[in-house]
Motif scaffolding. Structure first.
Motif, PDB file in Angstrom:
ATOM      1  N   GLU A  88       3.071  -1.614  -8.381  1.00  0.00           N
ATOM      2  CA  GLU A  88       1.892  -2.161  -9.055  1.00  0.00           C
ATOM      3  C   GLU A  88       0.807  -2.539  -8.056  1.00  0.00           C
ATOM      4  O   GLU A  88      -0.381  -2.302  -8.298  1.00  0.00           O
ATOM      5  N   LEU A  89       1.204  -3.119  -6.922  1.00  0.00           N
ATOM      6  CA  LEU A  89       0.225  -3.466  -5.895  1.00  0.00           C
ATOM      7  C   LEU A  89      -0.465  -2.208  -5.377  1.00  0.00           C
ATOM      8  O   LEU A  89      -1.666  -2.210  -5.118  1.00  0.00           O
ATOM      9  N   SER A  90       0.302  -1.128  -5.225  1.00  0.00           N
ATOM     10  CA  SER A  90      -0.279   0.116  -4.719  1.00  0.00           C
ATOM     11  C   SER A  90      -1.207   0.754  -5.732  1.00  0.00           C
ATOM     12  O   SER A  90      -2.279   1.253  -5.386  1.00  0.00           O
TER      13      SER A  90
ATOM     14  N   ALA B 143       2.271  10.187  -1.557  1.00  0.00           N
ATOM     15  CA  ALA B 143       1.422  11.343  -1.249  1.00  0.00           C
ATOM     16  C   ALA B 143       0.954  11.289   0.202  1.00  0.00           C
ATOM     17  O   ALA B 143       0.888  12.325   0.894  1.00  0.00           O
ATOM     18  N   HIS B 144       0.627  10.100   0.698  1.00  0.00           N
ATOM     19  CA  HIS B 144       0.252   9.944   2.102  1.00  0.00           C
ATOM     20  C   HIS B 144       1.447  10.170   3.016  1.00  0.00           C
ATOM     21  O   HIS B 144       1.307  10.721   4.115  1.00  0.00           O
ATOM     22  N   GLU B 145       2.631   9.758   2.563  1.00  0.00           N
ATOM     23  CA  GLU B 145       3.831   9.987   3.366  1.00  0.00           C
ATOM     24  C   GLU B 145       4.108  11.484   3.500  1.00  0.00           C
ATOM     25  O   GLU B 145       4.531  11.951   4.566  1.00  0.00           O
ATOM     26  N   ILE B 146       3.861  12.232   2.443  1.00  0.00           N
ATOM     27  CA  ILE B 146       4.011  13.687   2.508  1.00  0.00           C
ATOM     28  C   ILE B 146       3.010  14.276   3.500  1.00  0.00           C
ATOM     29  O   ILE B 146       3.337  15.169   4.292  1.00  0.00           O
TER      30      ILE B 146
ATOM     31  N   ASN C 196       0.839  -1.202   0.000  1.00  0.00           N
ATOM     32  CA  ASN C 196       0.000   0.000   0.000  1.00  0.00           C
ATOM     33  C   ASN C 196       0.873   1.250   0.000  1.00  0.00           C
ATOM     34  O   ASN C 196       0.664   2.173   0.783  1.00  0.00           O
ATOM     35  N   TYR C 197       1.835   1.278  -0.900  1.00  0.00           N
ATOM     36  CA  TYR C 197       2.787   2.383  -0.953  1.00  0.00           C
ATOM     37  C   TYR C 197       2.141   3.623  -1.549  1.00  0.00           C
ATOM     38  O   TYR C 197       1.549   3.574  -2.622  1.00  0.00           O
TER      39      TYR C 197
END
Length: 485
Positions: free
Chosen positions: A294-296, A124-127, A120-121
């Motif tokens: 790809e999974l994300s 944008a959420h990390e920012i 679930n990489y």
């Protein structure tokens, strides 16, 4: 199992990837999960050093409620007004680098990478997490005199994005070995595509599983195929061609360097180094980088539809191309024929849902930094290839943002394997740019002088990196791609 998870409408390839993850995860849930090989990011581990007395700084350690992301803040009593923010600060707080800066009066803040990141990489959420920590910092300690975003690897990825989309919150950025995810996916694809077309057409290069034993079987077969190819003149020539077209480093991989950098004017030594590096970078549990993308994104991100591999070859490093020509002549095979064969091989097309996901601000980069941005990169980075940094620089220049941007390269094997003095030189360079409004000299000579002056007992190996003719895989999303059409 969550029934809602299986009801999501995504393309067939995306469903396949998701099921691979669910099945694999179920198989290993009762076992101890294997760790990926060390990609030599020294600041992410607890470093043996003398810890600073906690009486000299204030620390906050907590969790951001929205995503349960752990974070840490440290502010020294002699704070100089500068805040260094880092995606990985939570685990790196007691590294030599950050203890050194804490003693010098710098405040630090940042997070721990979230659990489930492999499937679930989302940079944008990390920012968003980083800015949430910055909000907490400002509410507690006041607005810093200046805030510099720093990060390596995934931390470098969000630093590049922050420089483009958050000039309101940050004053400068230092990005170490940072990737642009869609670019990296396709750069990884190109070298493997050549190997598949010319050496092992039966082996997979997309829709790869993340974990053993499945990915271990893929790795074993690829290593067998490449080892056999290396035994023949034809195979050696084709391995060199793959590295050259992919714009992969001939000297790079995880961990410590197994051998010195080759003399690139010696085509046989260069090819041997290409093989040794490639052998460590074939699909495996340790090279999961593009599979997690790809999974994300919910579908296949890699694509080479419409790509001319003859053109990609021509764009490569000159010394690599020289070696390829000599190796093909020595093998008695025709380079033009092999390039035609690669161009005729069945292509891979990306899914619209994946391109839409990775088009969003914060998940990709468009070459428009709006605050001073220094990009540093190691030569022997087999995870985020140095050619990618050149592609970004060329895009920045084309967009007219070069006043904000500089880059510097370090002649060292590994991903983010920067020494303390090299990091300090990068920070000093950024601070001079912020103080004076113009960049100091960022040549390798000046960067090494700066590093040695700041810390004489730490190795500094900035050098002038050879450039590819043109980076092959710059991607700026179109309106249709952004909309998922």
């Amino acid at each position: 199992m969550n029934k809602k998870l299986l009801s999501i409408t995504i393309p067939n390839r995306g469903i396949l990837l998701l099921l691979i993850y669910i099945i694999t995860y179920s198989n290993i849930s009762a076992q101890k999960k294997e760790e990926s090989p060390n990609w030599h990011i020294p600041d992410l581990s607890e470093t043996e050093t003398n810890l600073i007395s906690k009486d000299t700084y204030v620390e906050i350690e907590d969790v951001i409620p929205i995503r349960n992301t752990k974070y840490k803040i440290r502010v020294p009593k002699n704070w100089n007004g500068t805040l260094i923010s880092d995606l990985d600060y939570y685990d790196a707080a007691n590294s030599k680098k950050y203890l050194y800066l804490l003693e010098k009066g710098y405040a630090m803040s940042g997070t721990k990478r979230r659990p489930g990141r492999l499937s679930n990489y989302d940079p944008a959420h990390e920012i968003h997490d980083i800015i949430s920590v910055l909000d907490i910092f400002e509410a507690t300690f006041g607005k810093p005199g200046r805030t510099i975003q720093y990060g390596c690897s995934g931390g470098g990825t969000i630093t590049l994005a922050i420089a483009e989309i958050h000039p309101d919150r940050f004053d400068g950025g230092i990005a170490g070995c940072g990737a642009t995810s869609p670019w990296m996916a396709n750069t990884h694809l190109d070298g493997l595509f050549v190997l598949k077309a010319l050496i092992a057409p039966e082996l997979p290069i997309i829709d790869l599983p993340l974990y053993n034993p499945e990915i271990g079987e893929v790795e074993k077969k690829w290593k067998e195929a490449i080892s056999e190819a290396q035994k023949t003149p034809e195979g050696r020539a084709r391995i060199a061609l793959a590295i050259t077209i992919g714009q992969w480093p001939a000297w790079g991989g995880p961990g410590e360097a197994p051998h010195d950098a080759p003399n690139e004017d010696d085509y046989l030594a260069l090819q041997e180094s290409m093989f040794n590096s490639l052998f460590m970078l074939l699909p495996s549990q340790g090279t999961f980088g593009t599979t997690m993308l790809e999974l994300s994104g919910g579908g296949q991100l890699k694509s080479n539809d419409g790509i001319d591999y003859k053109e990609l070859y021509n764009n490569g490093y000159e010394k690599y191309k020289s070696a390829v020509n000599k190796l093909y002549k020595e093998a008695g095979i025709n380079l033009k024929d092999d390039l035609k064969k690669v161009n005729a091989f069945p292509r891979i097309e990306a899914d619209a849902v994946a391109k839409k996901y990775w088009s969003a601000p914060g998940r990709t980069h468009i070459g428009e930094p709006k605050i001073p941005l220094l990009r540093i990169h190691t030569k022997g980075d087999g995870l985020v290839y140095p050619s990618m940094a050149q592609g970004y620089e060329d895009l920045v220049k084309a967009n007219g943002y070069h006043d904000f941007y500089r880059s510097a390269f370090v002649e060292r094997w590994g991903h983010c394997s920067f020494s303390l003095s090299e990091f300090l030189a990068a920070l000093e360079t950024m601070e001079q740019r912020l103080d004076k409004g113009e960049w100091p000299d960022t040549s390798s000579k000046s960067m090494n002088e700066r590093a040695n002056k700041l810390l004489s007992n730490s190795e500094s190996k900035f050098f002038e990196m050879e450039r590819v003719e043109k980076y092959n895989r710059v991607w700026i999303p179109t309106k249709k791609e952004y909309l998922g059409e």
